[in-house]
Scaffold this active site. Structure first.
Site, PDB file in Angstrom:
ATOM      1  N   GLY A  97      36.486  49.088  27.895  1.00 34.45           N
ATOM      2  CA  GLY A  97      37.680  48.559  28.559  1.00 34.45           C
ATOM      3  C   GLY A  97      38.795  48.313  27.585  1.00 34.45           C
ATOM      4  O   GLY A  97      38.679  48.674  26.425  1.00 34.45           O
ATOM      5  N   ARG A 100      40.802  48.232  33.727  1.00 32.92           N
ATOM      6  CA  ARG A 100      41.642  47.883  34.884  1.00 32.92           C
ATOM      7  C   ARG A 100      42.215  46.483  34.821  1.00 32.92           C
ATOM      8  O   ARG A 100      42.588  45.920  35.833  1.00 32.92           O
ATOM      9  CB  ARG A 100      40.876  48.059  36.167  1.00 32.92           C
ATOM     10  CG  ARG A 100      39.617  47.234  36.217  1.00 32.92           C
ATOM     11  CD  ARG A 100      39.076  47.264  37.597  1.00 32.92           C
ATOM     12  NE  ARG A 100      37.783  46.634  37.626  1.00 32.92           N
ATOM     13  CZ  ARG A 100      37.149  46.372  38.723  1.00 32.92           C
ATOM     14  NH1 ARG A 100      37.670  46.679  39.869  1.00 32.92           N
ATOM     15  NH2 ARG A 100      35.967  45.809  38.684  1.00 32.92           N
ATOM     16  N   LYS A 120      44.520  42.175  37.081  1.00 30.42           N
ATOM     17  CA  LYS A 120      43.354  43.053  37.239  1.00 30.42           C
ATOM     18  C   LYS A 120      43.570  43.898  38.485  1.00 30.42           C
ATOM     19  O   LYS A 120      43.876  43.356  39.554  1.00 30.42           O
ATOM     20  CB  LYS A 120      42.101  42.187  37.381  1.00 30.42           C
ATOM     21  CG  LYS A 120      40.786  42.941  37.333  1.00 30.42           C
ATOM     22  CD  LYS A 120      39.645  41.938  37.150  1.00 30.42           C
ATOM     23  CE  LYS A 120      38.282  42.579  37.313  1.00 30.42           C
ATOM     24  NZ  LYS A 120      37.210  41.588  37.190  1.00 30.42           N
ATOM     25  N   ASP A 132      39.318  54.267  38.530  1.00 28.85           N
ATOM     26  CA  ASP A 132      40.664  54.413  39.092  1.00 28.85           C
ATOM     27  C   ASP A 132      41.599  53.260  38.708  1.00 28.85           C
ATOM     28  O   ASP A 132      42.752  53.232  39.117  1.00 28.85           O
ATOM     29  CB  ASP A 132      40.599  54.546  40.620  1.00 28.85           C
ATOM     30  CG  ASP A 132      39.874  53.378  41.274  1.00 28.85           C
ATOM     31  OD1 ASP A 132      39.626  52.365  40.578  1.00 28.85           O
ATOM     32  OD2 ASP A 132      39.561  53.468  42.476  1.00 28.85           O
ATOM     33  N   GLY A 133      41.085  52.302  37.969  1.00 25.86           N
ATOM     34  CA  GLY A 133      41.933  51.185  37.542  1.00 25.86           C
ATOM     35  C   GLY A 133      42.244  50.189  38.649  1.00 25.86           C
ATOM     36  O   GLY A 133      43.020  49.258  38.449  1.00 25.86           O
ATOM     37  N   ARG A 190      36.359  39.102  24.065  1.00 26.05           N
ATOM     38  CA  ARG A 190      34.945  39.140  24.471  1.00 26.05           C
ATOM     39  C   ARG A 190      34.057  39.434  23.276  1.00 26.05           C
ATOM     40  O   ARG A 190      34.555  39.899  22.246  1.00 26.05           O
ATOM     41  CB  ARG A 190      34.748  40.291  25.479  1.00 26.05           C
ATOM     42  CG  ARG A 190      35.596  40.168  26.704  1.00 26.05           C
ATOM     43  CD  ARG A 190      36.153  41.533  27.103  1.00 26.05           C
ATOM     44  NE  ARG A 190      37.129  41.366  28.177  1.00 26.05           N
ATOM     45  CZ  ARG A 190      36.840  41.332  29.466  1.00 26.05           C
ATOM     46  NH1 ARG A 190      35.603  41.547  29.848  1.00 26.05           N
ATOM     47  NH2 ARG A 190      37.760  41.119  30.364  1.00 26.05           N
ATOM     48  N   ASP A 261      30.258  42.783  27.089  1.00 28.30           N
ATOM     49  CA  ASP A 261      31.697  42.905  27.379  1.00 28.30           C
ATOM     50  C   ASP A 261      32.141  41.850  28.385  1.00 28.30           C
ATOM     51  O   ASP A 261      33.340  41.634  28.558  1.00 28.30           O
ATOM     52  CB  ASP A 261      32.039  44.302  27.906  1.00 28.30           C
ATOM     53  CG  ASP A 261      31.182  44.709  29.087  1.00 28.30           C
ATOM     54  OD1 ASP A 261      29.948  44.633  28.978  1.00 28.30           O
ATOM     55  OD2 ASP A 261      31.744  45.075  30.137  1.00 28.30           O
TER      56      ASP A 261
HETATM   57  P1  AMP Z   1      32.049  45.577  34.572  1.00 28.43           P
HETATM   58  O1  AMP Z   1      30.599  45.914  34.566  1.00 28.43           O
HETATM   59  O2  AMP Z   1      32.601  45.276  35.927  1.00 28.43           O
HETATM   60  O3  AMP Z   1      32.377  44.519  33.579  1.00 28.43           O
HETATM   61  O4  AMP Z   1      32.817  46.889  34.151  1.00 28.43           O
HETATM   62  C1  AMP Z   1      32.631  47.506  32.894  1.00 28.43           C
HETATM   63  C2  AMP Z   1      33.917  48.137  32.438  1.00 28.43           C
HETATM   64  O5  AMP Z   1      34.327  49.156  33.323  1.00 28.43           O
HETATM   65  C3  AMP Z   1      35.046  47.130  32.359  1.00 28.43           C
HETATM   66  O6  AMP Z   1      35.482  47.097  31.047  1.00 28.43           O
HETATM   67  C4  AMP Z   1      36.114  47.626  33.268  1.00 28.43           C
HETATM   68  O7  AMP Z   1      37.373  47.607  32.618  1.00 28.43           O
HETATM   69  C5  AMP Z   1      35.705  49.046  33.596  1.00 28.43           C
HETATM   70  N1  AMP Z   1      35.937  49.296  35.014  1.00 28.43           N
HETATM   71  C6  AMP Z   1      35.260  48.771  36.056  1.00 28.43           C
HETATM   72  N2  AMP Z   1      35.765  49.218  37.216  1.00 28.43           N
HETATM   73  C7  AMP Z   1      36.797  50.037  36.904  1.00 28.43           C
HETATM   74  C8  AMP Z   1      37.725  50.798  37.658  1.00 28.43           C
HETATM   75  N3  AMP Z   1      37.714  50.814  38.991  1.00 28.43           N
HETATM   76  N4  AMP Z   1      38.634  51.520  36.973  1.00 28.43           N
HETATM   77  C9  AMP Z   1      38.661  51.524  35.638  1.00 28.43           C
HETATM   78  N5  AMP Z   1      37.816  50.830  34.872  1.00 28.43           N
HETATM   79  C10 AMP Z   1      36.897  50.083  35.492  1.00 28.43           C
HETATM   80 MG    MG Z   2      33.727  43.338  32.879  1.00 22.79          MG
END
Ligand code: AMP
Ligand code: MG
Length: 490
Positions: A97, A100, A120, A132-133, A190, A261
């Site tokens: 990341g 998003r 976010k 897709d962000g 983080r 993270d």
């Molecule tokens: P998470 O497990 O939700 O913490 O997601 C892991 C990483 O994936 C994070 O660093 C987010 O920035 C990235 N991420 C999650 N969903 C999206 C999305 N829809 N578009 C872009 N990056 C994403």
């Molecule tokens: Mg996360």
């Protein structure tokens, strides 16, 4: 007659520093949010707005809605996406990341305390990988409510200022609608912010980030020099993390995705995805249905918190020798137990300490687990009296044996019954965010009715009060919500 000036600042009067962005291009990508055209303001937290000293009423301006939806910036913001990596489910996953979330800037408050604003769901960044962000109404309502609820429960957390929602379709397991949340925290650094540089062998950047964080947030460490500086810093991170894990246990909070993270260097609860508050108590409660192996089950969280500190220790090896890293990690367990015992004693209403107190907690946990008693309601009932606790626990010999032991113990409370019960009601919330209540708020927002999320917010901001008109929200799910499941998709 003197008229007092209105408290707080207008949006335009906020002043911003951009100290994280100033770390330079190894740390961030310059990135303007891509908003959601036509999005409306759905929810707003006055409590969070106070932190950034935003004047009351500013939330009613179209400029505020535009900021929340990513459609406008405020003068002085310098938006960036931060670079970080992380261990996902125990495996180094490389760069993750921010895919998003965009850091808009850092509000300078009159006390000097910095508050970073992040949006976010405002589109892709250089770190989005295949994503897709975007974020959806479902995940955004969940993050907004949980952030503000956890804070009101007395648990360190990032905060949520506001959320917006639009009509833009976003594809998840089904087609959902785009939404954004503005969240705030002193810093969003983080564990994975350090790891990404460590594994790229960019040791100078590890040091720069450590110095940045120490100077701003760890005064005890900042007062030391050389290795001692980083030793104090890491030790404090370990202790804060341990204490956070204990706080989660006390309210039955399961995070769901405890990847490195998603672990804050400040010891804040961070990234509300498939989290859940345990209802019918089950030590191995798994809130995230994607986590089939139960790596992040409720009762494994304290160990995972340690493991994440261990991963951070590795990432700090350029600034901290192994002996100091080990010494700090050893502090995790006593810090965890000290925080856990303090929280559980408060829940039980135990004032003075006795040797025999130790067994009261594990014994009642066994009972709650065997009978799958509602976690929040049991403790709240115990704060009311023995009889309502018995109603939930069961009126049989095993339950009564524990209740009698407990009643005898608290009968010796030097504070007296009324004072003890008042203290217990302040330690045992009536309301946590039950999944079904979040779901009801989500469905209302999806149908264009934003009133439910604001009412839930208001109740969760005062979770120790009775709110008799919303007593249903303190109960397990009604049948139509009994089969809810939560996944990583957000
Ligand atoms: P998470 O497990 O939700 O913490 O997601 C892991 C990483 O994936 C994070 O660093 C987010 O920035 C990235 N991420 C999650 N969903 C999206 C999305 N829809 N578009 C872009 N990056 C994403
Ligand atoms: Mg996360």
């Amino acid at each position: 007659m003197a008229i007092a000036p209105p408290r707080g600042r207008t949006l335009e009067e906020l002043t911003f520093d951009n100290s994280f962005a100033a770390l330079g291009e190894a740390f961030v990508e310059l990135r303007t949010p891509e908003g959601i055209p036509g999005a409306r303001l759905v929810a707003f937290s006055r409590a969070a707005a106070e932190l950034i000293e935003l004047r009351a009423g500013e939330e009613q301006r179209s400029e505020f809605a535009a900021l929340t939806a990513g459609n406008a910036l405020v003068h002085g913001m310098n938006p960036v996406a931060a670079r970080y990596g992380g261990h996902q489910f125990g495996v180094w996953a490389g760069q993750l990341g921010d895919g998003r979330a965009i850091l808009l800037g850092e509000v300078r408050t009159s006390s000097g305390a910095p508050w970073e604003l992040q949006i976010k769901g405002a589109g892709r960044t250089a770190f989005s990988r295949f994503g897709d962000g975007r974020a959806v109404i479902r995940s955004t309502v969940r993050e907004f409510l949980a952030s503000e609820a956890m804070d009101a429960l007395g648990i360190p957390t990032t905060r949520a200022l506001a959320m917006a929602a639009g009509d833009e379709p976003v594809i998840r397991e089904t087609v959902e609608r785009a939404a954004t949340v503005i969240r705030i925290a002193p810093s969003f650094v983080r564990f994975g912010s350090f790891e990404i540089f460590h594994y790229a062998e960019r040791h100078d950047d590890v040091r720069r980030l450590a110095d940045y964080v120490v100077e701003r947030f760890f005064p005890v460490a900042a007062a030391a020099e050389g290795i001692e500086r980083y030793a104090r810093f890491f030790r404090e991170v370990v202790e804060r993390t341990a204490s956070l894990m204990a706080a989660w246990q006390s309210v039955g909070f399961a995070h769901g995705v405890m990847n490195t993270d998603n672990f804050s260097i400040l010891g804040l609860t961070l990234d509300y995805g498939p989290y859940g508050f345990v209802e019918a108590y089950e030590p191995g409660f798994i809130c995230n249905h994607t986590d089939e192996a139960g790596r992040y089950a409720l009762d494994r969280q304290p160990t995972v918190g340690w493991w994440n500190c261990y991963a951070l220790a590795e990432a700090l090896s350029a600034v901290l020798p192994e002996a100091e890293r080990r010494a700090a990690l050893v502090a995790y367990e006593p810090a965890y137990w000290a925080a856990y015992v303090a929280r559980m004693r408060a829940k039980l209403g135990l004032f003075d300490e006795r040797d025999e107190d130790g067994a009261l907690v594990p014994d009642v946990l066994d009972l709650l687990a065997a009978r799958r008693v509602d976690w929040t309601n049991f403790w709240r009932a115990l704060a009311t009296d023995i009889a309502p606790a018995r109603t939930l626990l069961g009126d049989d010999e095993t339950a009564n044996t524990w209740l009698m032991r407990y009643a005898e113990r608290v009968a010796e409370d030097p504070r007296g019954k009324a004072a003890r019960q008042a203290a217990m009601r302040a330690a045992n919330p009536k309301y946590v965010l039950r999944n079904w209540v979040a779901q009801r708020a989500i469905e209302a927002v999806e149908a264009g009715d934003d009133s439910v999320v604001q009412s839930v917010y208001a109740v969760l901001r005062a979770p120790f009060d009775e709110h008799p008109e919303h007593a249903a929200w303190a109960q397990p799910a009604p049948p139509e919500y009994a089969q809810l499941s939560v996944s990583c998709s957000s």
